[in-house]
Write a protein that holds these residues in place. Structure first.
Motif, short mmCIF file in Angstrom:
data_model
loop_
_atom_site.label_atom_id
_atom_site.label_comp_id
_atom_site.label_asym_id
_atom_site.label_seq_id
_atom_site.Cartn_x
_atom_site.Cartn_y
_atom_site.Cartn_z
N TYR A 44 -4.20 0.70 -2.23
CA TYR A 44 -3.92 -0.67 -1.83
C TYR A 44 -3.45 -1.47 -3.03
O TYR A 44 -4.01 -1.36 -4.13
N HIS A 45 -2.45 -2.31 -2.79
CA HIS A 45 -1.97 -3.23 -3.80
C HIS A 45 -2.17 -4.68 -3.37
O HIS A 45 -1.76 -5.59 -4.09
N SER A 46 -2.76 -4.90 -2.20
CA SER A 46 -3.05 -6.24 -1.69
C SER A 46 -4.35 -6.17 -0.91
O SER A 46 -4.60 -5.21 -0.17
N GLU A 47 -5.16 -7.18 -1.06
CA GLU A 47 -6.46 -7.22 -0.38
C GLU A 47 -6.36 -7.78 1.03
O GLU A 47 -7.36 -7.80 1.75
N HIS A 48 -5.18 -8.20 1.44
CA HIS A 48 -5.02 -8.81 2.76
C HIS A 48 -4.56 -7.82 3.83
O HIS A 48 -4.39 -8.21 4.99
N LEU A 101 0.84 -1.19 0.00
CA LEU A 101 0.00 0.00 0.00
C LEU A 101 0.88 1.24 0.00
O LEU A 101 2.06 1.20 0.36
N ARG A 131 -4.49 -9.85 7.43
CA ARG A 131 -5.59 -10.76 7.76
C ARG A 131 -5.32 -12.17 7.26
O ARG A 131 -4.77 -12.37 6.18
N THR A 190 -4.92 -3.82 5.72
CA THR A 190 -5.77 -2.65 5.94
C THR A 190 -5.04 -1.65 6.83
O THR A 190 -4.22 -2.03 7.67
#
Length: 516
Positions: free
Chosen positions: A284-288, A273, A306, A290
């Motif tokens: 964001y460059h990753s969904e995992h 991110l 996560r 935050t």
């Protein structure tokens, strides 16, 4: 008074000698009682003196102890404000090479959390004395100061324009230092960016000061930027949410740029991110992962990872840029799964000579560093447990979730001497604070089944009896039927010596044929 009256009365009715003797006895009794009371009084006085002396000694000892404790406390407080550091080795920079000035930094230096120079004159090496500032690095450095691992480097910023409002010097004349401090137990890691507090100087004088830094003994610096993490090393289990800590502090309000990078083992760095403080945007460059913008505005750049998996272990880098100063902190994430240990039996009741496989399984562990060991302990538990020899292993079994399993077993043949012993499976793994132990209690009883030797003996006896009975029967038959014959109308059967012979009566057959 009553005793004197009694003496007078006795003198009236007795002779003079008796009165004198009785009066002397009364006087002697009085003198004895008075001497005894004086001795008791002296003893009480001596006791009081001893008590007073003991109280004085005790109070004096306590005062000495308190003074010594206070002195040691003051000394420890002075020492806690001193952090031994290293300053690297020989190095060169572009502008120093151009000026033909070699840069050799001293090996020994000190980071001093005090404004008084006189208190630290006994220190050998370069001293960096932190002056008061709006930042408070002491909260990181007040504990275990003598155990901290510190490295101080000189940052050259000739090609980077750094405008720092809190500094009164010209923008090109500030000497910048960075102190990287790590706790040996991994409690934290902090980078302190410091600027030397000096009077105004020209650019040429500034270059000369950089060279003189090599020989200077004392530098007065102020902390302007602190970047820290309380989680330089994280050990997590699978499928958990993990907080990667990263915090920054500045001595003035400024827009920052935050970037999180990740590099797995044997892989390239990837961006997770990016936060742009000027635009107040997060990409964001990753969904995992935050992060909250409110936390970023308050100096908290921590991210939440996560549902971690094995592919998430590696090095995470938190980079924060503020007004031309760049800093980063690395957070190492390791996946540790503790083994689940189980036995195929918890207790065994065996007959003598019976053989049984005893098995210990360690399953779903990560990483591979596991050790399974079988120990034998006697019933009395007087001797040190011995290692069971001839233990076999299945090899690491790869599970679908990326973890591993291992089985260790041995074959046990029971004997009466083994009754009451205990076998212990001990499993060691880096994720365990202490080894896991599982025990098997062994009970051995006498065998109720016949062994092979016993069956062979019984078979031989039975066959011998059968042969003996057969022989007796044949022998009796020979005696009773030696000449007996069995006759019929057409055949004659005779027994001679136990054998039968068949004779055809030819004459009778012929006579019969002729008759018909």
């Amino acid at each position: 008074m009553s005793s004197a009256n009694s003496v007078r009365k006795k003198c009236m009715f007795s002779d003079l000698r008796h009165c004198v003797v009785h009066f002397r006895s009364i006087l002697f009794t009085r003198s004895e009682s008075e001497s005894e009371s004086e001795i008791a009084r002296n003893k009480r006085l001596q006791t009081k003196h001893k008590m007073a002396s003991m109280e004085f000694t005790l109070l004096f000892g306590l005062s000495v102890l308190i003074c010594g404790f206070q002195a040691s406390k003051d000394a420890s407080q002075r020492k806690s404000g001193r952090i031994p550091c290293s300053t690297g080795s020989t190095r060169q920079t572009d502008h120093l090479v151009a000026d033909n000035i070699p840069h050799v930094m001293k090996d020994k230096s000190w980071l001093v959390l005090s404004a008084s120079d006189e208190e630290h004159n006994d220190l050998e090496g370069v001293k960096f004395i932190l002056k008061d500032s709006s930042l408070n690095p002491v909260r990181f450095l007040k504990n275990d100061a003598d155990r901290l691992i510190c490295t101080i480097t000189l940052n050259f910023t000739d090609n980077i324009q750094i405008i720092w409002p809190s500094l009164q010097n010209d923008e090109n004349t500030n000497q910048w230092f960075s102190a990287v401090i790590r706790h040996p137990d991994g409690n934290f890691q902090v980078t302190i960016y410091m600027s030397e507090v000096t009077e105004r100087a020209s650019v040429e004088e500034h270059k000369l000061q950089q060279h003189k830094f090599l020989d200077a003994d004392t530098h007065h610096v102020t902390a302007v930027y602190i970047l820290s993490t309380n989680t330089p090393l994280i050990q997590s289990t699978l499928k958990k949410d993990v907080l990667l800590d990263c915090s920054f502090s500045l001595d003035h309000q400024v827009d920052v740029t935050v970037t999180w990078l990740f590099q797995g083992k044997g892989r390239k760095k990837i961006k997770l991110l990016t936060y742009n403080g000027a635009r107040k945007t997060i990409q964001y460059h990753s969904e995992h992962v935050t992060v909250h913008e409110e936390d970023l505005l308050n100096g908290n750049a921590s991210i939440l990872l996560r549902d971690v998996a094995l592919e998430n272990q590696g090095v995470y880098t938190c980079s924060v840029s503020a007004a031309g100063l760049y800093g980063d902190q690395n957070v190492h994430l390791e996946i540790w799964e503790s083994p689940v240990v189980s036995l195929n039996v918890e207790s065994l009741l065996l007959e003598e000579g019976q053989e049984e496989k005893i098995l210990c399984s360690a399953s779903h562990y990560y990483p591979l560093d596991v050790n399974i060991e079988w120990l034998q302990e006697d019933q009395d538990k007087l001797l040190v447990p011995s290692i069971v020899q001839n233990t076999f292993f299945s090899g690491h079994i790869y599970n679908s979730d990326g973890t591993y399993s291992l089985i260790g077993f041995f074959m046990f043949r029971a004997s009466l001497q083994d009754n009451g012993i205990t076998f212990t499976c001990r499993v060691e793994h880096p994720s365990l604070a202490s080894p896991i132990r599982r025990r098997v209690q062994i009970t051995v009883i006498e065998s109720k089944r016949w062994r092979l030797e016993e069956w062979l003996i019984l078979t031989v006896v039975i066959l011998s009896l059968i042969l003996f009975v057969t022989f007796v029967h044949i022998w009796r038959g020979r005696l009773s039927n030696k000449e007996a014959c069995v006759k019929s109308t057409t055949l004659t059967l005779c027994s001679t010596s136990g054998s039968y012979r068949l004779f055809q009566v030819v004459g009778k057959l012929r006579a019969g044929i002729n008759f018909h």
